[in-house]
Design a protein around this motif. Structure first.
Motif, short mmCIF file in Angstrom:
data_model
loop_
_atom_site.label_atom_id
_atom_site.label_comp_id
_atom_site.label_asym_id
_atom_site.label_seq_id
_atom_site.Cartn_x
_atom_site.Cartn_y
_atom_site.Cartn_z
N ALA A 1 -5.62 11.22 14.24
CA ALA A 1 -4.56 10.92 13.97
C ALA A 1 -4.45 9.34 13.85
CB ALA A 1 -3.29 11.43 14.75
N SER A 2 -4.83 8.62 14.70
CA SER A 2 -5.00 7.23 14.75
C SER A 2 -5.55 6.77 13.76
CB SER A 2 -5.62 6.98 15.97
OG SER A 2 -4.92 7.12 17.40
N ALA A 3 -6.72 7.39 12.91
CA ALA A 3 -7.50 6.90 12.14
C ALA A 3 -6.45 6.79 10.72
CB ALA A 3 -9.00 7.55 11.76
N MET A 4 -6.02 8.02 10.62
CA MET A 4 -4.83 8.22 9.42
C MET A 4 -4.02 7.06 9.40
SD MET A 4 -2.70 11.21 7.98
CE MET A 4 -4.12 12.01 6.67
N ALA A 5 -3.25 7.06 10.67
CA ALA A 5 -2.20 5.94 10.72
C ALA A 5 -2.78 4.60 10.47
CB ALA A 5 -1.58 6.12 12.06
N ALA A 6 -3.99 4.40 11.03
CA ALA A 6 -4.44 2.72 10.24
C ALA A 6 -4.75 2.66 8.96
CB ALA A 6 -5.75 2.66 11.17
N VAL A 7 -5.15 3.87 8.30
CA VAL A 7 -5.19 3.48 6.87
C VAL A 7 -3.72 3.66 6.25
CG1 VAL A 7 -5.77 5.03 4.75
CG2 VAL A 7 -7.50 4.89 6.72
N VAL A 8 -2.80 4.36 6.51
CA VAL A 8 -1.55 4.25 5.97
C VAL A 8 -0.85 2.94 6.20
CG1 VAL A 8 0.81 5.21 6.37
CG2 VAL A 8 -1.02 6.76 6.17
N ALA A 9 -1.13 2.29 7.63
CA ALA A 9 -0.67 0.85 7.65
C ALA A 9 -1.30 -0.13 7.03
CB ALA A 9 -0.87 0.38 9.15
N GLY A 10 -2.38 0.20 6.48
CA GLY A 10 -3.01 -0.70 5.49
C GLY A 10 -2.76 -0.50 3.90
N ILE A 11 -1.87 0.40 3.59
CA ILE A 11 -1.58 0.47 2.33
C ILE A 11 -0.51 -0.19 1.76
CG2 ILE A 11 -0.47 2.25 0.45
CD1 ILE A 11 -1.99 4.53 2.49
N SER A 12 -0.60 -0.95 0.64
CA SER A 12 0.60 -1.81 0.41
C SER A 12 1.42 -1.31 -0.79
CB SER A 12 -0.24 -3.24 -0.28
OG SER A 12 -0.85 -2.90 -1.38
N GLY A 13 2.48 -1.66 -1.03
CA GLY A 13 3.32 -1.23 -2.18
C GLY A 13 2.87 -1.10 -3.27
N ASP A 14 1.93 -2.18 -3.88
CA ASP A 14 1.31 -2.13 -5.18
C ASP A 14 0.54 -1.13 -5.36
OD1 ASP A 14 -0.37 -3.42 -3.69
OD2 ASP A 14 -0.71 -5.02 -4.95
N GLN A 15 -0.19 -0.37 -4.25
CA GLN A 15 -1.31 0.42 -4.34
C GLN A 15 -0.69 2.05 -4.44
OE1 GLN A 15 -2.97 -0.62 -0.48
NE2 GLN A 15 -4.98 -1.33 -1.84
N LEU A 16 0.58 2.24 -4.53
CA LEU A 16 1.25 3.61 -4.65
C LEU A 16 0.72 4.29 -5.74
CD1 LEU A 16 4.74 3.05 -3.03
CD2 LEU A 16 2.62 4.00 -1.79
N ALA A 17 0.56 3.47 -6.73
CA ALA A 17 0.29 4.03 -8.17
C ALA A 17 -1.42 4.43 -8.21
CB ALA A 17 0.80 3.54 -9.49
#
Length: 189
Positions: A11-27
């Motif tokens: 869960a912590s590993a996934m949370a860290a990845v999600v925290a590193g996602i920028s808005g311009d990467q959604l597509a």
């Protein structure tokens, strides 16, 4: 029944990845065919709540198949919601009662201890999908990989329709994480 493993690391590993996602990467495309980061985040929000409810058994008899795709809405607070739901999932599966009997998630009923492994698989594999799509690394605990390798060991070569694509051939001496990924139809290269 005592918990067979703890979800904290995954869960912590996934949370860290999600925290590193920028808005311009959604597509950005993910390793999942025809699924972009936005669509996968919608799925992650749904699955983290579904598997929390599977632990508490509150979903039994009323769970629904997950929604994914462009028609499913990504909530505006996804950056806060995903880590909060991951934390709630971890806590729910720490209860011994979560591991006993049968439970349900996504319209599927199975023994709770198997449902827990499915949940772990979803966190690790989709964490990797998001990391790959956004140029990040995912760290997975060796003990979690051992659980997943055992769970996925008998995946048929054609994959599991609706869950995993065809198994990607890799050497038997490949790193454990690569073998786990290959069994879910992902190319670790």
């Amino acid at each position: 029944m005592n918990p067979a493993f703890d979800f904290e690391s995954a869960a912590s590993a996934m949370a860290a990845v999600v925290a590193g996602i920028s808005g311009d990467q959604l597509a950005a495309p993910t390793p999942m065919a025809e699924t972009d980061v936005r669509d996968l985040l919608v799925h992650v929000i749904g699955l983290t709540e579904a598997f929390r409810q599977a632990a508490t058994k509150e979903a039994v008899g009323r769970s629904e198949a997950p929604r994914i795709g462009p028609e499913a809405e990504l909530v505006p607070d996804w950056r806060d919601r995903v880590p909060a739901q991951l934390k709630a999932l971890v806590e729910a599966w720490r209860e011994p009662a979560a591991w006993a009997g049968e439970t349900e998630a996504g319209g599927v009923t199975m023994p709770a201890e198997i449902m827990a492994v499915v949940a772990l698989d979803e966190l690790v594999i989709h964490g990797w999908d998001l990391a790959q799509a956004t140029g990040q690394q995912l760290t997975v605990r060796d003990s979690d990989l051992a659980v997943l390798l055992e769970f996925l060991r008998d995946t048929p070569p054609e994959g599991t329709p609706g869950l995993f694509g065809p198994v990607v051939p890799i050497p038997d001496d490949a790193p454990v994480f690569h073998r786990v990924l290959a069994l879910t139809g992902r190319n670790p290269a």
